[in-house]
Write a protein that holds these residues in place. Structure first.
Motif, PDB file in Angstrom:
ATOM      1  N   ALA A   1     -13.197  -1.329  -8.386  1.00 38.16           N
ATOM      2  CA  ALA A   1     -14.487  -0.662  -8.200  1.00 38.16           C
ATOM      3  C   ALA A   1     -14.571   0.094  -6.869  1.00 38.16           C
ATOM      4  O   ALA A   1     -15.367   1.021  -6.737  1.00 38.16           O
ATOM      5  N   ASP A   2     -13.737  -0.295  -5.910  1.00 43.61           N
ATOM      6  CA  ASP A   2     -13.771   0.343  -4.591  1.00 43.61           C
ATOM      7  C   ASP A   2     -13.051   1.687  -4.541  1.00 43.61           C
ATOM      8  O   ASP A   2     -13.239   2.450  -3.596  1.00 43.61           O
ATOM      9  N   PHE A   3     -12.202   1.968  -5.522  1.00 46.45           N
ATOM     10  CA  PHE A   3     -11.391   3.181  -5.494  1.00 46.45           C
ATOM     11  C   PHE A   3     -11.581   3.961  -6.795  1.00 46.45           C
ATOM     12  O   PHE A   3     -11.941   3.394  -7.824  1.00 46.45           O
ATOM     13  N   ASP A   4     -11.294   5.263  -6.751  1.00 42.55           N
ATOM     14  CA  ASP A   4     -11.414   6.047  -7.976  1.00 42.55           C
ATOM     15  C   ASP A   4     -10.199   5.814  -8.868  1.00 42.55           C
ATOM     16  O   ASP A   4      -9.229   5.162  -8.470  1.00 42.55           O
ATOM     17  N   GLU A   5     -10.261   6.339 -10.085  1.00 39.91           N
ATOM     18  CA  GLU A   5      -9.219   6.044 -11.083  1.00 39.91           C
ATOM     19  C   GLU A   5      -7.860   6.648 -10.754  1.00 39.91           C
ATOM     20  O   GLU A   5      -6.872   6.333 -11.403  1.00 39.91           O
TER      21      GLU A   5
ATOM     22  N   ILE B   1       0.859  -1.187   0.000  1.00 36.62           N
ATOM     23  CA  ILE B   1       0.000   0.000   0.000  1.00 36.62           C
ATOM     24  C   ILE B   1       0.892   1.233   0.000  1.00 36.62           C
ATOM     25  O   ILE B   1       1.708   1.423   0.896  1.00 36.62           O
ATOM     26  N   GLY B   2       0.734   2.025  -1.041  1.00 32.92           N
ATOM     27  CA  GLY B   2       1.464   3.280  -1.137  1.00 32.92           C
ATOM     28  C   GLY B   2       0.481   4.417  -1.302  1.00 32.92           C
ATOM     29  O   GLY B   2      -0.744   4.216  -1.276  1.00 32.92           O
ATOM     30  N   LEU B   3       0.994   5.589  -1.479  1.00 36.13           N
ATOM     31  CA  LEU B   3       0.135   6.741  -1.695  1.00 36.13           C
ATOM     32  C   LEU B   3      -0.525   6.600  -3.062  1.00 36.13           C
ATOM     33  O   LEU B   3       0.135   6.647  -4.093  1.00 36.13           O
ATOM     34  N   LYS B   4      -1.824   6.326  -3.066  1.00 37.58           N
ATOM     35  CA  LYS B   4      -2.601   6.145  -4.299  1.00 37.58           C
ATOM     36  C   LYS B   4      -2.115   4.945  -5.119  1.00 37.58           C
ATOM     37  O   LYS B   4      -2.208   4.937  -6.341  1.00 37.58           O
ATOM     38  N   LYS B   5      -1.565   3.920  -4.439  1.00 41.11           N
ATOM     39  CA  LYS B   5      -1.072   2.741  -5.149  1.00 41.11           C
ATOM     40  C   LYS B   5      -1.327   1.485  -4.311  1.00 41.11           C
ATOM     41  O   LYS B   5      -1.048   1.461  -3.121  1.00 41.11           O
ATOM     42  N   ILE B   6      -1.859   0.454  -4.986  1.00 39.19           N
ATOM     43  CA  ILE B   6      -2.111  -0.837  -4.345  1.00 39.19           C
ATOM     44  C   ILE B   6      -1.506  -1.919  -5.230  1.00 39.19           C
ATOM     45  O   ILE B   6      -1.782  -1.973  -6.433  1.00 39.19           O
ATOM     46  N   THR B   7      -0.670  -2.779  -4.641  1.00 40.37           N
ATOM     47  CA  THR B   7      -0.153  -3.936  -5.367  1.00 40.37           C
ATOM     48  C   THR B   7      -0.474  -5.183  -4.553  1.00 40.37           C
ATOM     49  O   THR B   7      -0.303  -5.195  -3.330  1.00 40.37           O
TER      50      THR B   7
END
Length: 107
Positions: A67-71, A35-41
């Motif tokens: 679907a849970d997060f914005d673009e 989990i990073g700033l505006k990043k999920i891996t």
């Protein structure tokens, strides 16, 4: 850790657990998330090459997270095959969201 990052982390962990409901198969050894700033891996670790059904389950899980997060949030799911005879690895800073129980060999 500031409040915005803490809330984002909690949301990611909870959404990942929900996305894994009914997606865990016997061959899945673990799932870690970075989990990073505006990043999920996410990393799905299998003991053998995933079947087509397992690949579909991963894809569905990823769709739920997207679907849970914005673009503005970058999301990537990867697969790694690590046989049960080898140790599972996790990248520094990542967290386990699923970890299969595996009996340790008698020493």
């Amino acid at each position: 850790m500031n409040e915005e990052i803490k809330e984002f982390r909690i949301s990611v962990l909870l959404f990942m657990q929900r996305a894994l409901l009914d997606a865990v198969t016997p061959g899945l050894r673990g799932v870690s998330v970075g989990i990073g700033l505006k990043k999920i891996t996410a990393l799905f670790i299998y003991e053998a090459t995933p079947t087509l059904d397992e690949l579909e389950l991963i894809s569905f899980s990823e769709t739920q997270i997207v679907a849970d997060f914005d673009e503005s949030v970058s999301i990537s799911f990867d697969i790694k095959v690590i046989p049960a005879s080898k140790d599972r690895i996790i990248s520094i800073g990542n967290e386990w969201v699923y970890l299969r129980h595996e009996r340790t060999p008698n020493l």
